[in-house]
Design an enzyme around this catalytic site. Structure first.
Site, short mmCIF file in Angstrom:
data_model
loop_
_atom_site.label_atom_id
_atom_site.label_comp_id
_atom_site.label_asym_id
_atom_site.label_seq_id
_atom_site.Cartn_x
_atom_site.Cartn_y
_atom_site.Cartn_z
N ASP A 75 9.83 15.92 6.76
CA ASP A 75 8.43 15.83 6.85
C ASP A 75 8.21 14.13 7.40
O ASP A 75 8.66 13.27 6.79
CB ASP A 75 7.71 15.74 5.62
CG ASP A 75 6.26 15.94 5.90
OD1 ASP A 75 5.88 15.95 7.00
OD2 ASP A 75 5.53 15.44 4.64
N HIS B 66 -3.71 7.86 8.45
CA HIS B 66 -3.11 8.28 7.06
C HIS B 66 -2.28 7.21 6.58
O HIS B 66 -2.45 7.09 5.34
CB HIS B 66 -2.35 9.77 7.31
CG HIS B 66 -1.89 10.25 6.01
ND1 HIS B 66 -2.60 10.54 4.85
CD2 HIS B 66 -0.50 10.00 5.65
CE1 HIS B 66 -1.69 10.84 4.14
NE2 HIS B 66 -0.51 10.66 4.37
N GLU C 140 -2.26 18.64 2.61
CA GLU C 140 -2.00 17.49 3.50
C GLU C 140 -2.06 18.60 4.64
O GLU C 140 -1.44 19.25 5.00
CB GLU C 140 -0.79 17.13 3.59
CG GLU C 140 -0.80 15.72 2.48
CD GLU C 140 0.62 14.89 2.48
OE1 GLU C 140 0.52 13.57 2.13
OE2 GLU C 140 1.34 15.15 2.81
N GLU D 25 -0.94 19.00 8.25
CA GLU D 25 -0.08 18.82 9.29
C GLU D 25 0.09 19.72 10.30
O GLU D 25 -0.31 21.03 9.85
CB GLU D 25 1.31 18.53 8.44
CG GLU D 25 1.13 17.46 7.50
CD GLU D 25 2.35 17.05 6.93
OE1 GLU D 25 3.55 17.04 7.61
OE2 GLU D 25 2.53 16.51 5.70
N ASP E 133 1.23 20.42 3.49
CA ASP E 133 2.27 19.74 2.55
C ASP E 133 1.46 19.69 1.27
O ASP E 133 1.07 18.53 1.16
CB ASP E 133 3.02 18.64 3.22
CG ASP E 133 3.82 18.03 2.41
OD1 ASP E 133 4.46 18.66 1.58
OD2 ASP E 133 4.08 16.75 2.47
N ARG F 159 -0.76 14.37 -6.15
CA ARG F 159 -0.85 12.67 -6.10
C ARG F 159 -0.26 11.81 -7.32
O ARG F 159 0.02 11.01 -7.15
CB ARG F 159 -2.49 12.36 -5.68
CG ARG F 159 -2.57 13.18 -4.22
CD ARG F 159 -1.77 12.60 -3.23
NE ARG F 159 -2.13 13.19 -2.03
CZ ARG F 159 -1.54 13.08 -0.64
NH1 ARG F 159 -0.16 12.61 -0.87
NH2 ARG F 159 -1.91 13.61 0.13
N GLN G 217 3.31 11.94 -7.67
CA GLN G 217 3.70 11.21 -6.25
C GLN G 217 3.54 9.79 -6.67
O GLN G 217 4.75 8.96 -6.56
CB GLN G 217 3.10 11.49 -4.95
CG GLN G 217 3.47 10.65 -3.86
CD GLN G 217 2.57 10.97 -2.60
OE1 GLN G 217 1.78 11.98 -2.77
NE2 GLN G 217 2.69 10.47 -1.62
N LYS H 140 6.11 17.25 -4.00
CA LYS H 140 6.15 17.97 -2.85
C LYS H 140 6.82 18.65 -2.62
O LYS H 140 7.06 19.34 -1.38
CB LYS H 140 6.29 16.68 -1.42
CG LYS H 140 5.14 15.76 -1.44
CD LYS H 140 4.88 14.89 -0.32
CE LYS H 140 4.04 13.96 -0.48
NZ LYS H 140 2.73 14.03 0.51
N THR I 190 5.49 24.31 0.33
CA THR I 190 4.78 23.91 1.55
C THR I 190 4.35 25.10 2.39
O THR I 190 5.42 26.02 2.56
CB THR I 190 5.76 23.11 2.37
OG1 THR I 190 6.31 21.95 1.32
CG2 THR I 190 5.48 22.37 3.59
N GLU J 102 -7.70 10.70 0.81
CA GLU J 102 -8.37 10.01 1.55
C GLU J 102 -9.94 10.56 1.74
O GLU J 102 -10.94 9.61 1.80
CB GLU J 102 -7.83 10.20 3.25
CG GLU J 102 -6.45 9.48 3.12
CD GLU J 102 -5.80 10.34 4.55
OE1 GLU J 102 -5.08 11.27 4.44
OE2 GLU J 102 -5.79 9.39 5.49
O1 LIG Z 1 3.03 5.99 1.63
C1 LIG Z 1 3.29 6.80 0.62
O2 LIG Z 1 3.82 6.44 -0.30
C2 LIG Z 1 3.12 8.33 0.62
C3 LIG Z 1 3.42 9.14 1.66
C4 LIG Z 1 3.35 10.57 1.57
O3 LIG Z 1 2.29 11.10 1.07
C5 LIG Z 1 4.32 11.03 2.26
C6 LIG Z 1 4.16 12.24 3.10
O4 LIG Z 1 4.10 13.32 2.86
C7 LIG Z 1 3.86 11.69 4.72
C8 LIG Z 1 2.88 12.37 5.34
O5 LIG Z 1 2.50 13.68 5.02
O6 LIG Z 1 2.05 11.69 6.12
CA LIG Z 2 3.20 15.07 4.20
MG LIG Z 3 7.99 21.78 0.24
#
Ligand SMILES: O=C(O)/C=C/C(=O)CC(=O)CC(=O)O
Ligand SMILES: [Ca+2]
Ligand SMILES: [Mg+2]
Length: 421
Positions: A127, A134, A200, A202, A234, A238, A241, A254, A258, A365
């Site tokens: 990914d 973003h 997400e 994508e 995706d 959060r 993460q 993640k 997906t 966001e």
């Molecule tokens: O910048 C970060 O710490 C987080 C990044 C993400 O969420 C990773 C990701 O899945 C990238 C994306 O979908 O653009």
């Molecule tokens: Ca992503």
């Molecule tokens: Mg996955």
């Protein structure tokens, strides 16, 4: 171009599209390769003998498989020939299929009677993080608003190696995951169900032709390795993460699922929708530089439908063309060390956010970390996803006389499962 198959003018799947997918039906559960046309599927397994061109005459077996990997691995000349053959077979002036009721009976399946499967055996999934809007938004929220973009971001397409095992087809339910989170800043972490579930928006491309370990793909050859595209969600936890990602990046936040859409729209079908690349400053290193256009004008949309509701709300409208790095640059950077990629590997674009606040590709966001709840048409509000919410993503290119659609990428979020330990 006209087909003898009838469909509405702005169907997702006109004769100009012809996306590939893998499906099964109740009376034959062995997955087959098909092509979407209108609201039907043309079963390639039943017509493989009609591929008589020089590229495919001795390779008809690829259409008898239960995944697209072998066909993807044949390369561009074969993909082109297959497209021309299918387009001809479906055209209104071609009698071969049109006038053969027996063959037609075997070869066409209504999409409503089919179960879709993953289009390929996905050996590896990566990914990227290629939307500047973003990456800037996440940087502001997770780190430092004055240095939101990391110093490397404009020099290379940042990405992480994802988890192929948990990529699922549209329609598969997703369970709210458990994990560790930092509920109170400075206090020890807690364990429990994720509280900040997100989507997400994508797109992802499937790798076609492979390269050998030790032999990077050059920017001038990159297009030959890109078979086609799907929509991808995706799903992201959060709160998990934010606590776990330092310093190695996304991990369990993640890998809970997906979702991808079932129909792979080929790069060939997208050619009429190629548009200007995103301006890049500083100039990329020569190994990443290309002057030909390899960006695509693809409208993207995300809807949320609450549990037991028939009222959907479009929460985001974005476009593939907002990506800073092109998919050729992503693939070239991925392999610059000599890393080998294989037919059926999946490469996510990263969340595709535009500049405008209604074009952001995630709830993180859109609700600005939960500080600006968004209103849904059923009267409720969302900061993050609630149990029972269905997230539906759509993508389509708008032509003058036809659209090239991607179908839908949908999934419902179910409550966290009770852990048995
Ligand atoms: O910048 C970060 O710490 C987080 C990044 C993400 O969420 C990773 C990701 O899945 C990238 C994306 O979908 O653009
Ligand atoms: Ca992503
Ligand atoms: Mg996955």
């Amino acid at each position: 171009m006209k087909s003898f198959i009838k469909y509405p003018k702005y169907s997702d799947f006109p004769i100009e599209n012809l996306p590939y997918g893998v499906f099964s039906i109740e009376s034959d559960t062995v997955p087959k390769i098909g092509v979407a046309i209108g609201d039907l599927i043309l079963n390639l397994n039943e017509i493989s003998h009609l591929f008589q061109g020089p590229q495919l005459k001795k390779k008809q077996y690829v259409f008898k498989e239960s995944s697209l990997n072998a066909f993807m691995g044949l390369g561009q000349p074969a993909w082109k020939e297959a497209r021309e053959t299918i387009q001809k077979l479906l055209s209104e002036n071609e009698p071969l299929l049109r006038d053969n009721a027996q063959l037609r009976e075997k070869a066409f399946v209504p999409q409503s009677k089919a179960t879709m499967h993953l289009p390929a055996k996905i050996g590896d999934y990566t990914d990227f993080y290629s939307s500047i809007h973003h990456a800037t938004n996440v940087g502001v929220m997770f780190r430092d608003k004055n240095n939101a973009l990391m110093p490397n971001w404009k020099y290379l397409p940042v990405g992480y190696h994802g988890r192929a095992s948990s990529v699922v087809i549209s329609g598969t339910p997703i369970y709210r995951p458990h994990g560790q989170t930092l509920a109170i800043e400075g206090a020890p972490p807690v364990f429990g169900p994720c509280k900040l579930m997100d989507f997400e928006l994508e797109m992802a491309f499937f790798v076609g032709t492979p390269n050998n370990l030790g032999e990077p793909i050059s920017i001038s050859n990159a297009h030959k390795h890109i078979f086609g595209f799907v929509i991808m969600n995706d799903w992201s936890a959060r709160d998990i993460q934010k606590w776990e990602y330092v310093p190695l990046g996304p991990f369990t936040a993640k890998n809970l699922g997906t979702t991808i859409s079932p129909w792979v729209v080929t790069t060939l079908a997208l050619e009429p929708f190629i548009c200007e690349n995103f301006p890049q400053d500083p100039e990329p290193f020569p190994y990443l530089k290309h002057s030909d256009k390899f960006n695509f004008d693809i409208n993207l949309q995300v809807d949320i439908t609450p549990k037991d509701s028939n009222v959907s709300t479009t929460v985001c409208r974005s476009n593939f063309k907002y990506l800073y790095w092109t998919v050729k640059q992503q693939l070239v950077h991925h392999t610059i060390t000599g890393c080998n990629v294989n037919p059926g590997d999946l490469m996510g674009s990263g969340t595709i956010s535009g500049d405008a606040s209604d074009s952001f590709g995630s709830l993180l966001e859109l609700s600005w970390k939960g500080t600006k709840p968004i209103s849904l048409n059923d009267g409720t509000q969302r900061k993050f996803l609630q149990d029972g919410d269905t997230v539906t993503m759509r993508a389509f290119c708008e032509g003058d006389d036809y659209n090239i659609g991607f179908g839908v990428c949908a999934g419902q979020l179910l409550p966290a499962k009770k852990l048995a330990f």
